[in-house]
Design a protein around this motif. Structure first.
Motif: not given
Ligand SMILES: Nc1ncnc2c1ncn2[C@@H]1O[C@H](COP(=O)(O)OP(=O)(O)OP(=O)(O)O)[C@@H](O)[C@H]1O
Ligand SMILES: [Mg+2]
Lengths: 406, 238
Positions: B53, B58-59, B78, B82, B85-86, B111, B114, B158
């Motif tokens: 994570n 994510l963490d 943030d 994002a 992560r994307n 995904p 976004y 995905r």
């Protein structure tokens, strides 16, 4: 991006139809109630202002008879204390524009095989002027008709419908209490008066003719009412004082004795009626707005449940790259779409309800663009306002905690 | 491109619990080269998922440094996280984590929403990937209408849809039978041959065999790393 979000919102609404419907219901009822109440309220205002316009402006009505100390009017307009000479004297007062003495009563009228009971007004040509009452056909009678007490009549729309039907009434002879009268004019439709009487259910004849042929039991020359029109709004108080002192003097009333006539300011009465309906319609709108607010709180409630229920989904979205503002936008859009769709349905129901009220009760309703815009902007505001808190709650979630949520 | 996709130095992670801080990762150091294929092993509760994570942004670590593709993750806000992560990472979760209400096509295309692609492009790309994982016939099915192995493929599709350089997979074969597991691992090997860096967690040694490098966690520490063993062996033989 935005359209994709809108699609998602639509999708989410479709996913739980019953809940979406129930959420919307608050909005539907709120908007429907506001639109309906405003339509009825504005309709009432509209008919009052119509009646006021139809009544004529800056009017006093002088009734024969007095008011008792207790406030209940005893025989106002019945006792024969006013006469034509009083009316002539009033004409000389400062600020008076027009004066029309009136005598009236109900009578049976007959044309051919048809008969109808209606109210008969005996008056002078000035009456039509002070009441700004026009003719749609024929001619008004003149002062010479008053002098020679001719048997002519001006006739209202309702009377025509009941005894003439499709026949052109001009030049026809009707019988009022057995006396033949020639119809010489047709009165323009005035609709309902402020107290709800049908003003078109009437016949106007020369004052002298009415006094001599129709209501002969009265003291000769006596009239029941005198309608007085002031020059302007500003002159109203002066005319009122003038009327009182003039008539008291003419009637030889001692200081302190109660007047044997009553002066009423019709315009003030009308204005207070308008004020009353305005207050009433605002009150209706306010009550309906409360239901909009309740609808909004319903949306917030369901959105909060929805955020909790979809915590995992939010976590997944964040894990694959949704930013805070994407999540915020998604939930906000959902709330707004629910509000606006609910608003649209409410609008239809409100308008439909208003039309139904109009058809069933014959009351005037007014659906103004203003009330529609108001309902719509309130719905959008409610959506944003009550959707924002749950949406922000969703957007502030920590992705890993949201993913772990069971 | 930096040679190290992942560089981790003195990483600590503890969870706040009612009984006080509970340490899960203790002084973890790890560097993963671009194009590598790493299997992370270790007993249950040793901190593998926690570690993944953190790798997946994510963490956040309690202490220590994580450099992803040359960027210090602790310095990203943030929105930037994002974006990472994307676009940089494709994450395959321990439980598939698909959206139950959406079709497979929409799941795989998510995904790209976004990433700001338009609908036609999103669906075209998602379709290609679903075909690639052998699910071209199920584009409009829901996740609950297909088997677990198929769901795992959807999750992989995905993770791949935005062409990430790094795939992180937490027990991707955890609840699959051995044949399906082999198929999934074949897929990962293919991706790795295309140059994508892969880090996956597994309990099963034969699954770990597919990877080039094995790292073992025990009680929040790395206790074994085949790479350093290789190095040692090489050093010793030289
Ligand atoms: N949110 C949390 N709060 C407190 N403790 C946690 C939390 N998440 C995990 N832990 C603890 O951290 C430790 C490591 O958990 P983690 O999920 O990383 O283990 P894992 O190696 O992935 O195990 P498994 O192989 O079973 O998936 C466990 O002891 C767990 O109890
Ligand atoms: Mg785990």
């Amino acid at each position: 991006m935005f359209t994709a979000m809108l699609g998602e919102a639509w999708h989410a609404m479709g996913a739980n139809r019953l809940r979406t419907f129930l959420t919307m219901l608050g909005m539907v009822i709120g908007v429907g109630a506001v639109v309906l109440m405003m339509a009825v309220g504005q309709g009432a205002q509209y008919s009052v202002s119509q009646s006021i316009n139809a009544m004529g402006s800056n009017l006093f009505i002088v009734l024969s008879g007095s008011q008792t100390a207790g406030g209940a009017r005893t025989g106002g307009g019945n006792a024969s204390t006013l006469n034509v000479k009083d009316a002539d004297a009033i004409t000389e007062l400062d600020g008076v524009k027009g004066v029309a003495p009136l005598t009236m009563g109900n009578a049976q009228i007959v044309y051919g095989a048809n008969n109808w009971s209606t109210s008969i007004i005996g008056t002078t040509p000035a009456y039509l002027e002070v009441r700004s009452w026009n003719l749609t056909d024929g001619y008004a009678f003149s002062d010479s008709d008053i002098r020679s007490a001719t048997r002519v009549a001006l006739i209202g729309k309702t009377v025509i419908q009941n005894i003439f039907g499709d026949v052109d009434p001009i030049g026809k002879t009707i019988r009022i209490k057995q006396n033949p009268f020639v119809v010489m004019g047709v009165l323009e439709s005035k609709g309902q008066s402020l107290d709800g009487r049908d003003q078109d259910d009437t016949i106007i004849v020369p004052l002298t003719t009415a006094q001599r042929k129709l209501f002969g039991g009265q003291t000769p020359g006596s009239v029941r009412q005198v309608i007085v029109q002031a020059d302007s709004d500003k002159m109203m108080p002066i005319v009122e004082d003038g009327l009182n002192s003039l008539l008291r003097q003419r009637h030889n009333m001692r200081e302190g004795a109660e007047s044997d006539f009553t002066v009423r300011n019709l315009t003030a009465l009308a204005n207070s009626a308008a004020e009353t309906t305005r207050t009433m319609s605002m009150l209706l709108g306010a009550i309906a707005s409360v239901s909009l607010l309740v609808g909004g709180i319903g949306i917030m409630n369901i959105m909060l449940v929805s955020v909790t229920e979809r915590t995992r989904e939010i976590g997944i979205r964040m894990a694959i790259g949704a930013r805070e503002r994407d999540i915020l936008l998604q939930f906000l859009l959902e709330a707004i779409v629910i509000s606006i769709v609910g608003c649209l349905i409410g609008l239809f129901i409100g308008v439909g309800g208003a039309v139904l009220v109009n058809v069933l009760t014959d009351a005037a309703v007014v659906i103004s663009g203003q009330s529609v815009v108001l309902a719509f902007s309130v719905a959008a505001t409610v959506g944003v306002f009550f959707g924002f808190y749950p949406a922000r709650k969703a957007a502030r979630l920590n992705p890993i905690e949201a993913l772990r949520y069971q | 491109m930096a040679k190290n996709v992942i560089f981790i130095k003195d990483l600590y992670k503890h969870y706040e619990t009612a009984a006080g801080p509970f340490p899960v990762l203790k002084q973890v150091n790890l560097s993963i080269d671009s194009g590598d294929f790493v299997a992370i092993m270790g007993p249950s509760g040793s901190g593998k998922s926690t570690f993944m994570n953190i790798l997946g942004c994510l963490d956040k670590p309690s202490n220590g440094e994580y450099t992803l593709d040359g960027h210090k993750v602790s310095q990203l806000d943030d929105a930037a996280l994002a974006k990472v992560r994307n676009q940089t990472i494709g994450f395959v979760f321990q439980g598939f984590n698909l959206l139950a209400r959406s079709s497979l096509l929409d799941n795989v295309a998510l995904p790209l929403v976004y990433a700001g692609l338009d609908r036609a492009e999103r669906h075209a790309r998602a379709k290609i990937l679903l075909e690639k994982v052998g699910l071209g016939k199920y584009l409009n099915s829901r996740p609950n209408q297909i088997s677990g192995g198929q769901q795992q493929r959807v999750a992989i599709a995905r993770a791949l849809v935005n062409q990430p350089r790094l795939i992180l997979a937490d027990e991707p074969t955890g609840n699959l039978d051995s044949i399906t597991s082999e198929e999934i691992m074949g897929l990962f090997e293919e991706l790795n041959q295309d140059g994508i860096t892969i880090v996956l967690v597994t309990h099963e040694p034969d699954i770990a065999e597919h990877a080039r490098r094995q790292v073992r966690f025990l009680d929040g520490r790395i206790v074994e790393d085949s790479l350093s063993q290789n190095r040692k062996m090489i050093e010793e033989t030289v």
